[in-house]
Design a protein around this motif. Structure first.
Motif, short mmCIF file in Angstrom:
data_model
loop_
_atom_site.label_atom_id
_atom_site.label_comp_id
_atom_site.label_asym_id
_atom_site.label_seq_id
_atom_site.Cartn_x
_atom_site.Cartn_y
_atom_site.Cartn_z
N UNK A 144 0.85 -1.19 0.00
CA UNK A 144 0.00 0.00 0.00
C UNK A 144 0.89 1.24 0.00
N UNK A 145 0.67 2.12 -0.96
CA UNK A 145 1.35 3.41 -1.00
C UNK A 145 0.33 4.45 -1.41
N UNK A 187 3.17 17.32 -0.07
CA UNK A 187 2.64 15.95 -0.09
C UNK A 187 3.12 15.19 1.13
N UNK A 188 2.28 14.23 1.58
CA UNK A 188 2.60 13.29 2.64
C UNK A 188 2.30 11.89 2.11
N UNK A 189 3.22 10.95 2.35
CA UNK A 189 3.06 9.58 1.87
C UNK A 189 2.79 8.67 3.05
N UNK A 190 1.87 7.71 2.85
CA UNK A 190 1.55 6.71 3.86
C UNK A 190 1.74 5.34 3.22
N UNK A 191 2.57 4.48 3.82
CA UNK A 191 2.70 3.11 3.34
C UNK A 191 4.11 2.78 2.92
N UNK A 192 4.23 1.89 1.98
CA UNK A 192 5.53 1.41 1.51
C UNK A 192 5.33 0.30 0.51
N UNK A 209 7.94 1.20 -4.82
CA UNK A 209 6.94 2.25 -4.95
C UNK A 209 7.56 3.62 -5.15
N UNK A 210 8.69 3.89 -4.51
CA UNK A 210 9.32 5.20 -4.65
C UNK A 210 9.73 5.45 -6.09
N UNK A 251 10.58 -0.52 0.07
CA UNK A 251 10.34 0.75 -0.61
C UNK A 251 10.71 1.93 0.28
N UNK A 252 10.49 1.79 1.59
CA UNK A 252 10.83 2.87 2.52
C UNK A 252 12.34 3.09 2.54
#
Length: 711
Positions: free
Chosen positions: A520-521, A530-535, A543-544, A574-575
């Motif tokens: 989930x990203x 922007x703020x990102x939640x997930x990975x 995802x990045x 991804x994080x």
């Protein structure tokens, strides 16, 4: 004929750009019958709409053929043993070999006819028995229907597969059963052999990939840094076999043949030297295109050369603009889906700009007129460059002023002469390649300095309105000096820099749930931050790389924070990639140094509140004028209201797909509909999918239209 050619090309471009549903045979028959009927009853001079309808029919027929040769999505993941031919030069990497495979016969399996026209195959651990170009093989493959990520920005893999006629992807399932079969000689074998000999002669040269790319279109050895330099300076078209090089070879061969032909009077009396030179140039261009493997760009360039050569050989001279429209129609007749790639627009756009800058004006010689044309081409291509590449290579006119004659005179001739002489005098061929390599090294050093000193201007994705106005600005630049309002060209072109081209509403708050294959990203933005939640999983398709970074760059957004939903999650790959890209962002959530009991930030009309959940997980609540929205690591059966989370998770939570659960209880998944976009209209959240917004017949098995009725 000019209006008919233009209408035919426009009809193809219209279908390619807008077709969403798989066409049926009746649509092709109806378009063809209407075109023929119009051609019979319309008065002379008004028959060009018939050509436009024929263009539509041809594109529809091509779509039917391509879709028929794609693997049925219902057979996704099936195994089949196939006999076929390798139709590309394999790309050998440390852990795999990748190539394109054309099936000829099914030995085992449940595939239905017709078989996929081409299959993109990965062979892991091929070892010493790895395949070669042109060889016939018996391979047992695990096949997948064409698929890829569908996001508002980033590389569209499904589009690329469709454009290159690849009907399935797969990997070698049982290497022990792979068997090399008897086969015929293929041009690709010769190309691969030439590339190997170049590697032997040039050793560990940094510019080996560039020499191979110019000689036989083998570009695997060109480094990412070299591509970056070429892209920033606007010279990438010079270091690949393109229309410039095909035309150069045709011109040199035609001129040499014409001179030699004039020395033999009996031949001149039978066939004029101009015709003989034209035919020789066309043959030379075809030979060079064959050395390039008849890739789509070289096919387009060869068709353009053949159109001009045919007009000269038949003694039917065409005006420059007439020749361009006929060439465009011929290219699209051969490859109707060429408009899906940047090369079609850039090549024809550059020629059109040159014609607009020179037609009807006195011929001038010297460096200043050449500099003027290069400057006009650089300015004229700014809108297309901004759309396709997201940056403006402002150094392009100056860089091309140096690089075009350099490559045309000091690089391409010795490369091709080396290929011709190596079978006869190997030492001479090697010396010529070394001379070309040294010349390329000097040029790349200069281009590298220019790229490092000045660089390119990164621009957000421009809106359609900004592009239209910029094109109008280009027309003003190319117009006569007495044209009123030419001073508006600068401000209109500057619109490309003002961005962001935020499709769908300026500063409106929104949430984008990305399609990343697994995990989930989600990204929340207000048009500036922007703020990102997930990975999600790491690796080359994290995802990045495939979603977050392209979206931020296309919209001109600044990443403020990234909230990680779980501690020691398999999604942390991804994080890890993201933290290397955005070291200045605030990192929050499970196991992070900024962990707190709570956290909040305001984005436009929205307030984001992060709170700890059970088992070390974190959630994100979105509060604003619209109905509240919650982001959770996973969705469950008791989900109520607007909730974003992962659905269909395995026990290790590593195979989840992102999903959105609206208030009415439906659940939409990114693996079925692409990225999901929620917009705040002040009263409630409006949900739409990327498949609904921009889906075409090559997305998700051509099901774009059916998705529109679900949202």
């Amino acid at each position: 004929m000019r209006a008919g050619s233009l209408a035919f090309a426009a009809g193809i471009v219209l279908v390619v750009s807008l077709l969403r549903e798989p066409p049926g045979v009746l649509s092709v028959v109806a378009a063809t019958a209407t075109a023929l009927g119009w051609a019979l009853i319309a008065p002379r001079g008004w028959r060009w709409p018939a050509a436009g309808l024929l263009g539509c029919a041809w594109a529809l027929l091509s779509a039917c053929w391509l879709l028929a040769h794609e693997l049925d999505p219902g057979l996704d993941g099936t195994d089949a043993c196939l006999e076929g031919r390798i139709v590309s030069i394999p790309e050998v990497e440390s852990h795999r070999t990748r190539f394109e495979f054309r099936p000829e016969r099914q030995v085992e399996g449940k595939l239905t006819d017709p078989l996929p026209r081409r299959v993109r195959v990965d062979w892991y651990g091929a070892g010493e028995g790895q395949p070669g170009p042109g060889e016939r093989w018996h391979l047992c493959l695990r096949l997948r229907a064409p698929d890829g990520f569908l996001n508002p920005a980033g590389f569209d893999y499904q589009r690329w597969l469709f454009q290159h006629r690849i009907g399935a992807t797969g990997y070698v399932r049982d290497a022990d059963r792979a068997e090399r079969l008897a086969g015929r000689w293929q041009m690709d074998r010769l190309r691969a052999r030439i590339a190997e000999v170049m590697a032997e002669r040039l050793g560990d040269s940094r510019y080996l990939g560039l020499v191979q790319g110019l000689g036989v279109a083998v570009r695997a050895g060109i480094s990412d840094n070299q591509w970056d330099v070429l892209s920033v300076t606007g010279t990438a078209h010079l270091l690949a076999i393109s229309g410039l090089h095909i035309g150069l070879v045709a011109g040199l061969a035609g001129m040499l043949a014409g001179v030699l032909w004039r020395w033999i009077p009996p031949l001149v009396r039978r066939v004029p030297a101009v015709v003989a030179g034209t035919l020789a140039g066309a043959l030379a261009a075809a030979g060079y295109a064959a050395l390039a493997g008849f890739t789509l760009p070289t096919q387009r360039a060869l068709v353009m050369v053949l159109v001009f050569a045919g007009a000269l050989a038949l003694r039917r001279p065409l005006s420059p603009w007439h020749s361009l429209t006929v060439a465009a129609a011929a290219v699209l007749a051969v490859d109707p889906w060429a408009p899906l790639g940047a090369g079609f627009w850039l090549s024809f756009g550059a020629v059109a700009i040159i014609l607009a800058a020179t037609t009807g004006r006195p011929v001038q010689r010297g460096p200043l007129p050449w500099l003027r044309i290069q400057t006009l081409v650089g300015i004229g291509m700014l809108p297309a460059t901004a759309v396709w590449f997201g940056h403006l290579p402002l150094l392009s006119p100056l860089a091309n002023l140096l690089a075009v004659p350099w490559v045309s005179l000091l690089v391409v001739p010795p490369v091709l002469a080396g290929i011709a002489l190596h079978p006869l005098v190997p030492a001479w061929g090697g010396w010529l390649w070394q001379a070309a390599e040294a010349s390329l090294g000097l040029l790349m050093s200069v281009l590298g300095w220019m790229a490092q000193a000045f660089g390119a201007v990164e621009v957000p994705a421009p809106s359609a309105g900004a592009v239209a106005l910029a094109v109008f600005g280009v027309a003003l630049v190319l117009g006569p000096h007495a044209l009123p309002g030419r001073w508006l060209a600068g401000p209109l072109l500057a619109l490309l820099l003002l961005g962001p081209g935020d499709h769908g509403g300026g500063q409106t708050a929104r949430v984008v749930v990305f399609d990343t294959g697994s995990g989930l990203t989600a990204l929340l933005c207000d048009g500036e931050r922007a703020v990102v939640y997930g990975g999600g999983p790491g690796g080359g398709l994290d995802a990045a790389s495939v979603a977050v970074e392209p979206f931020l760059e296309a919209r001109g957004l600044t990443l403020e924070a990234w909230l990680v939903p779980r501690k020691q999650s398999p999604w942390d790959g991804a994080v890890a990639e993201a933290r290397q890209r955005w070291a200045d962002a605030e990192w929050l959530g499970a196991g992070r140094e900024a962990e707190t009991d709570g956290w909040s930030i305001t984005l436009g009309s929205l307030t984001l509140r992060a709170t700890p959940l059970d088992e070390g997980a974190w959630g994100l609540d979105v509060e604003g004028r619209a109905d509240d929205l919650s982001l959770r690591p996973e969705l469950d059966a008791d989900t109520a209201g607007w909730v974003v989370g992962a659905a269909g998770c395995a026990e290790d939570r590593g195979t989840c797909s992102a999903a959105v659960a609206p208030e009415d209880g439906r659940m939409l998944r990114t693996d079925e509909h692409g990225a999901l976009i929620l917009s705040d209209d002040g009263r409630t959240w409006q949900l739409r999918s990327e498949l609904q917004r921009s889906g075409r017949i090559y997305h998700r098995g051509g099901a774009a239209a059916s998705a529109g009725g679900m949202l």
